[in-house]
Design an enzyme around this catalytic site. Structure first.
Site, short mmCIF file in Angstrom:
data_model
loop_
_atom_site.label_atom_id
_atom_site.label_comp_id
_atom_site.label_asym_id
_atom_site.label_seq_id
_atom_site.Cartn_x
_atom_site.Cartn_y
_atom_site.Cartn_z
N ARG A 1 15.40 47.21 64.41
CA ARG A 1 15.42 46.23 63.32
C ARG A 1 14.49 46.65 62.18
O ARG A 1 14.65 46.21 61.04
CB ARG A 1 15.06 44.82 63.85
CG ARG A 1 14.94 43.76 62.76
CD ARG A 1 15.06 42.34 63.31
NE ARG A 1 14.24 42.11 64.47
CZ ARG A 1 12.92 41.90 64.46
NH1 ARG A 1 12.26 41.89 63.32
NH2 ARG A 1 12.26 41.69 65.58
N TYR B 1 26.48 36.41 39.87
CA TYR B 1 27.26 36.35 41.10
C TYR B 1 26.98 34.99 41.77
O TYR B 1 25.82 34.63 41.99
CB TYR B 1 26.89 37.52 42.01
CG TYR B 1 27.64 37.52 43.32
CD1 TYR B 1 29.03 37.51 43.34
CD2 TYR B 1 26.97 37.52 44.52
CE1 TYR B 1 29.73 37.48 44.53
CE2 TYR B 1 27.66 37.50 45.73
CZ TYR B 1 29.04 37.48 45.72
OH TYR B 1 29.73 37.46 46.91
N ASP C 1 20.76 43.53 39.34
CA ASP C 1 21.90 43.72 40.22
C ASP C 1 22.93 44.54 39.44
O ASP C 1 23.61 44.02 38.54
CB ASP C 1 22.47 42.36 40.65
CG ASP C 1 23.69 42.49 41.58
OD1 ASP C 1 24.28 43.59 41.63
OD2 ASP C 1 24.04 41.49 42.23
N LYS D 1 30.29 47.71 48.09
CA LYS D 1 31.30 48.01 47.06
C LYS D 1 31.42 49.52 46.89
O LYS D 1 31.65 50.22 47.85
CB LYS D 1 30.93 47.29 45.77
CG LYS D 1 30.45 45.85 45.96
CD LYS D 1 31.50 44.96 46.57
CE LYS D 1 30.93 43.55 46.80
NZ LYS D 1 31.89 42.65 47.41
N1 PLP Z 1 26.15 41.22 43.82
C1 PLP Z 1 27.36 41.30 43.24
C2 PLP Z 1 27.44 41.54 41.78
C3 PLP Z 1 28.52 41.14 44.00
O1 PLP Z 1 29.73 41.21 43.41
C4 PLP Z 1 28.40 40.89 45.40
C5 PLP Z 1 29.60 40.69 46.24
O2 PLP Z 1 30.69 40.58 45.76
C6 PLP Z 1 27.13 40.81 45.95
C7 PLP Z 1 26.02 40.98 45.14
C8 PLP Z 1 26.93 40.51 47.42
O3 PLP Z 1 27.25 41.59 48.22
P1 PLP Z 1 27.66 41.42 49.76
O4 PLP Z 1 29.04 40.80 49.77
O5 PLP Z 1 27.61 42.79 50.34
O6 PLP Z 1 26.67 40.50 50.39
#
Ligand code: PLP
Length: 381
Positions: A47, A100, A172, A197
């Site tokens: 972990r 998001y 992000d 992604k």
């Molecule tokens: N940040 C953005 C811009 C996203 O589009 C997403 C998911 O679509 C995330 C964070 C979260 O990622 P995860 O689905 O791997 O938790």
């Protein structure tokens, strides 16, 4: 491709072996005590840290030009780790309105209960951003390009504002990937990606990464990976590390496809408007040219002149392109934000954010662009 990988000392294997172990043997009491004290290198427990995680972290740190990186079990675990690692009760987060939705939900449903306040502002407006800062602001959170209409934020300007107020800028940059945008080079303190992604890229791994200065990353590792238990599994870390080896190839192909489709959609009479940072018609195209490199990413948003009924017909009709959430996959994915991911937003709020009822968001993959165009063109009417 090479960062973090070395021929395996035991076997000579060129690709890092997958180490599924949860626990690691110590040589003796001194070794155990030294590892716990942090004065000796090694692995203790799955972990906390493992070889496949370390390999992935070295690759991402190299891509980002970062001192350190921590890999965790999802993009949301990465975002949670940043907040949990850096915020205290009474702190404020300044966040953009285009955000998001899960990030906003995490701030509202979890961190608000622990005394963290979030102020939402249009961070494209630097005067509004400046006005939102206070001595309590600990984090300015930026997402660029932002979902779903691909608004951009000026990272260099926001870093200067945040630092002037004694706050950190955290970005992000999932939509761009470090191939197109390296947030740390513009002054960001931490760069966050949903590695689920395009970093993993094959639609088969859920993961997140946070990169930046070593002491900030260490705080995220403590809170986000170790205490929250949001560890990345060794096999998942291996999948993401394997995906990263072809990131430039995939991203170059996907963004070239996206640029071509955006131009063809914009020229089509059935299309009302297209949002793509690489198009001259994007209101922040000049910023995109300054801040993004090697192209403008794989996401395109567009709305048809026939509004929602026409959007639904296209969404229902595509055959090669998949009707699915997520992005950055090898294959092209189409979302219908007003009816799905943004359905819980009030209509007026959606309209203000540029999310019309017929808006479609296409995550362009690496298929042959002519196949993709045939799939779209046949449904444009
Ligand atoms: N940040 C953005 C811009 C996203 O589009 C997403 C998911 O679509 C995330 C964070 C979260 O990622 P995860 O689905 O791997 O938790």
């Amino acid at each position: 491709m090479h960062a973090g990988d070395a021929p395996d000392a035991a076997t000579g294997a060129l690709d890092a072996p997958i180490v599924q172990a949860t626990t690691y043997a110590f040589a003796d009491a001194d070794d155990a005590a030294g590892q716990f004290a942090g004065t000796r290198e090694g692995y203790i427990y799955g972990r906390w840290r493992h070889p496949n995680g370390r390999c992935l972290e070295a690759k991402v740190a190299a891509l980002e030009g970062a001192e350190a990186c921590v890999a965790v079990g999802s993009g949301m675990a990465a975002i949670h780790g940043v907040f949990a690692g850096l915020l205290e009760a009474g702190d404020e987060v300044v966040a953009p309105q285009s955000l998001y939705a899960e990030t906003a939900r995490l701030l509202a449903t979890v961190f608000a209960r622990f005394g963290v306040r979030t102020r939402y502002v249009d961070l494209r407006d630097l005067d509004a951003a400046r006005a939102a800062l206070s001595p309590r602001t600990k984090i300015v959170w930026a997402e660029t390009p932002a979902n779903p209409v691909l608004d951009l934020l000026d990272l260099e300007a926001l870093a200067a504002l945040a630092h002037g107020a004694g706050a950190l800028l955290v970005v992000d940059g999932t939509f761009a990937t470090p191939y197109h945008q390296r947030a740390l080079a513009f002054g960001a303190d931490l760069s966050v990606h949903a590695a689920t992604k395009a970093l993993a890229g094959h639609g088969d791994a859920v993961a997140g990464v946070v990169s930046g200065r070593a002491e900030l990353v260490a705080a995220v590792r403590e809170a986000g990976a170790r205490s929250a238990g949001a560890a990345i599994a060794p096999f998942v870390a291996w999948l993401v590390a394997r995906g990263l080896k072809t990131l430039p190839l995939r991203q170059a192909a996907a963004s070239a496809n996206a640029a071509e489709l955006a131009a063809r959609l914009e020229a089509h009479p059935a299309v009302a408007h297209v949002r793509y940072p690489g198009l001259g018609s994007h209101p922040q195209h000049a910023l995109a040219r300054r801040q993004m490199e090697r192209g403008f990413g794989s996401l395109v948003a567009f709305e048809l002149a026939g509004g929602e009924p026409a959007g639904r017909r296209l969404y229902d009709g595509v055959a090669l392109i998949a009707r699915a959430v997520s992005l950055g996959d090898l294959r092209s994915l189409l979302t219908f934000p007003a009816a799905t991911t943004h359905a819980s937003m009030a209509e007026a709020q959606r309209e203000a954010a540029g999310i019309g009822p017929g808006l479609l968001r296409l995550s362009v993959g690496v298929e042959d662009v002519e196949d993709l165009w045939r799939d779209l063109d046949a449904r444009l009417g």
